[in-house]
Design an enzyme around this catalytic site. Structure first.
Site, PDB file in Angstrom:
ATOM      1  N   LEU A  97       0.811  -1.211   0.000  1.00  0.00           N
ATOM      2  CA  LEU A  97       0.000   0.000   0.000  1.00  0.00           C
ATOM      3  C   LEU A  97       0.844   1.260   0.000  1.00  0.00           C
ATOM      4  O   LEU A  97       0.394   2.305  -0.466  1.00  0.00           O
ATOM      5  CB  LEU A  97      -0.911   0.017   1.238  1.00  0.00           C
ATOM      6  CG  LEU A  97      -1.913  -1.134   1.374  1.00  0.00           C
ATOM      7  CD1 LEU A  97      -2.654  -1.033   2.689  1.00  0.00           C
ATOM      8  CD2 LEU A  97      -2.897  -1.121   0.210  1.00  0.00           C
TER       9      LEU A  97
ATOM     10  N   VAL B 232       4.232  -0.679   3.876  1.00  0.00           N
ATOM     11  CA  VAL B 232       2.908  -0.985   4.410  1.00  0.00           C
ATOM     12  C   VAL B 232       2.200  -1.923   3.438  1.00  0.00           C
ATOM     13  O   VAL B 232       2.164  -1.667   2.229  1.00  0.00           O
ATOM     14  CB  VAL B 232       2.061   0.286   4.609  1.00  0.00           C
ATOM     15  CG1 VAL B 232       0.686  -0.071   5.142  1.00  0.00           C
ATOM     16  CG2 VAL B 232       2.759   1.243   5.569  1.00  0.00           C
TER      17      VAL B 232
ATOM     18  N   ASP C 219       4.496  15.169  14.405  1.00  0.00           N
ATOM     19  CA  ASP C 219       4.666  14.926  12.967  1.00  0.00           C
ATOM     20  C   ASP C 219       3.328  15.005  12.244  1.00  0.00           C
ATOM     21  O   ASP C 219       3.004  14.148  11.413  1.00  0.00           O
ATOM     22  CB  ASP C 219       5.337  13.566  12.725  1.00  0.00           C
ATOM     23  CG  ASP C 219       6.020  13.489  11.354  1.00  0.00           C
ATOM     24  OD1 ASP C 219       6.259  14.556  10.748  1.00  0.00           O
ATOM     25  OD2 ASP C 219       6.320  12.379  10.894  1.00  0.00           O
TER      26      ASP C 219
END
Length: 623
Positions: free
Chosen positions: A327, A335, A448
């Site tokens: 992904l 991922v 972040d």
């Protein structure tokens, strides 16, 4: 002779004997399995990094490069929920020519089928630089009388009405994106010569970027991929594997020589270990490698019960179908899409490199495992086996916010987010941050916040993800100590890298949130060196100047008065959030209140660009 030296010599003799016997004459079945194949009635050779699913084994190709054969004998790739026929593969320059299968039988009388936009995020494939985007529009609310010559067929939705093709530079494109239905297809510049139908049939060029296979092939091996270590493999005729095979692998002398060399090296390693042990020395490599696991196990003991499951590496491999569907890719690792035993879809983040002695992995498990909020991604489980580390999250069907907000992504009307959706996403992210700052048993500062780390589910509900840089502190503390700056350039609060400005606290997340929302509003990076006007390079400066002068903003997708109010609220709140002095920024609780309140009650904040706080004529909102 000393006993330990005699033991080593006996061991070496045994290794040399057994290894040489096993190596000579043994045959590697993976070498045979990875012979090039073709689809039936088609002479295209399929080899690494591609493999034909059901005909070749997955270890013969790179993950995500599995092909299928259609009924006509053509190989095809599944991308963006559509089939893309592969017409030619050019292995020497890592490129291939593909076309959407929906266009394979077009002629001047057939209707144009509806297709989805091709997205390549998270794959190793990319469009060749000579591609040209073409927008196909139908169902428009106005006539295209001035473009009669551009109509190319009827619409497949109802069998009537013309389809209009526009290019990126066409002056009518912006109007069409707002008032028509349509999709984006790609085509090569050269293929346009035969007409648009021919261009669609011929397709476009793509490139791939994976480990080079030439050295392996030139040495007589077959290229493949080892999912156990998630790395390239060169499968040789005999049971050896490396980046390339031996030039005379089939000969017994070379095998024996290689075996003896390997055994001698192993014996030398044993001697060094014994020597280090006798001198009471610790080898740094093993010390650092084991420290990561020791720190994590210590964390599990001290942190208390964790409400997420611990998976084995074999379970991780099984749920991802041997890491078949990727992904996304990042500096942390990759991922993959996975499925639990109950059928639930998950996203599995496999960490390829542990930074800061595994601190980011520990942060991720520690921070998310005890959270529960609709706007924070759910951690389902984790894996920690020696060097193998993985995190299992709920699956987010629409991926990251990043791919939906920038104009340069060439999104079609179907994939663009309207003002109301952007507004609701901003509120959702704000609520998620408010929860992290004051709704948990401990306070969590993310550090972040950026579009890439905001994930969207199937209903475009936003969820904050990626807590690798997070800091956890007690509820009664709001200031954290930090040895080095953390975050992503463009979203980092100024006090994080310049301590003279103020202390590092939850207000640093407020700053990042402000920069995030400004990018959502502007549809571009806040810093953009490609714009024509120098004053527009820094978007917050440009937008502030227009707010200050009460000028028309001319932002995209603003359709009515409600949109104008929501966008103005997002801009004013963002400008409050990115104030240079942390004390001038609102809390996330106040941010959500301002976003949900009346735009008329919001004041224009001071200019937020490293100006002296003492010169600001306005007061900040209540905190």
């Amino acid at each position: 002779m000393k006993p330990h030296i005699l033991l080593i010599l006996n061991f070496l003799v045994l290794i040399i004997t057994l290894w040489s016997q096993d190596s000579v004459g043994s045959h590697n079945p993976k070498f045979t399995a990875c012979q090039p194949k073709t689809c039936v009635n088609n002479n295209q050779t399929i080899s690494y990094p591609f493999y034909i699913e059901g005909i070749q084994e997955p270890f013969c190709g790179y993950p995500g490069f599995g092909l299928s054969c259609n009924k006509d004998g053509f190989p095809f790739l599944n991308m963006s929920h559509s089939q893309y026929i592969i017409h030619e593969i050019f292995y020497n320059n890592h490129s291939l020519r593909v076309s959407n299968a929906a266009f394979s039988r077009l002629n001047t009388t057939t209707c144009l089928p509806r297709t989805q936009n091709l997205t390549l995020s998270g794959t190793r494939l990319a469009l060749s630089p000579n591609q040209k985007d073409m927008f196909l529009f139908f169902g428009c609310e106005f006539e295209w009388s001035q473009l009669q010559e551009r109509k190319i067929g009827c619409s497949a939705e109802n069998g009537t009405g013309s389809v209009v093709a526009l290019y990126r530079e066409d002056q009518n494109l912006r109007s069409a994106l707002m008032k028509c239905k349509g999709g984006v297809v790609n085509m090569t510049v050269e293929s346009e010569k035969g007409g648009i139908q021919e261009a669609l049939r011929r397709g476009f060029m793509m490139t791939w970027k994976v480990s080079d296979c030439n050295k392996c092939m030139n040495s007589g091996g077959k290229c493949g991929f080892d999912t156990e270590i998630y790395s390239f493999r060169c499968y040789c005729r005999h049971d050896t594997h490396a980046r390339k095979c031996s030039s005379e692998e089939s000969g017994k002398p070379v095998v024996i020589l290689a075996t003896v060399s390997a055994a001698a090296g192993f014996g030398l390693l044993v001697i060094i270990i014994i020597y280090c042990y006798r001198r009471k020395l610790l080898c740094r490599f093993w010390k650092e490698k084991s420290r990561v696991n020791q720190d994590f196990e210590t964390f599990l003991r001290n942190y208390g019960p964790i409400a997420v499951r611990r998976y084995s590496y074999m379970e991780i491999k099984k749920m991802t179908n041997a890491f078949k569907e990727k992904l996304g890719q990042g500096g942390y690792g990759s991922v993959f899409k996975g499925k639990l035993e109950d059928g639930s879809l998950v996203a599995v983040k496999v960490l390829s490199e542990l930074k800061g002695n595994g601190e980011e992995f520990i942060n991720e498990v520690a921070s998310i495992s005890k959270t529960s909020h609709v706007n924070v991604v759910t951690l389902i489980g984790f894996c920690s086996e020696e060097s193998k580390k993985a995190l299992v999250y709920e699956y987010m069907a629409n991926g990251s916010l990043e791919k939906f907000i920038y104009e340069t992504n060439n999104l079609t009307a179907d994939y663009q987010l309207n003002c109301e959706m952007l507004y609701q996403i901003a509120i959702g992210v704000g609520r998620g941050l408010e929860y992290l700052h004051r709704g948990c048993n401990t306070r969590i500062f993310h550090f972040d916040i950026k579009p890439h780390n905001i994930l969207l589910d199937e209903m475009f509900c936003p969820k904050i993800s990626d807590f690798g840089l997070a800091k956890i502190c007690p509820r009664n503390e709001s200031v954290v100590s930090m040895l080095v700056a953390r975050g992503t350039i463009g979203y980092i609060a100024p006090e994080v890298f310049c301590r003279n400005i103020g202390v590092v606290s939850y207000k640093s997340d407020v700053y990042s949130f402000g920069m995030l929302v400004l990018e959502m509003v502007g549809g571009r990076k806040n810093i953009n060196v490609e714009v024509e006007c120098t004053s527009e390079i820094y978007f917050p400066y440009w937008i502030y100047k227009r707010i200050e002068l009460n000028e028309e903003l001319s932002l995209r997708n603003v359709m009515n008065e409600s949109d104008r109010d929501n966008i103005k609220k997002m801009i004013l709140v963002s400008l409050w959030c990115i104030q240079t002095n942390p004390s001038d920024r609102p809390t996330m609780h106040r941010v959500v209140e301002m976003l949900e309140g009346n735009v008329e009650t919001l004041q224009v904040p001071p200019k937020p660009f490293l100006s002296s706080p003492s010169l600001s004529p306005h007061s900040s909102p209540s905190h």
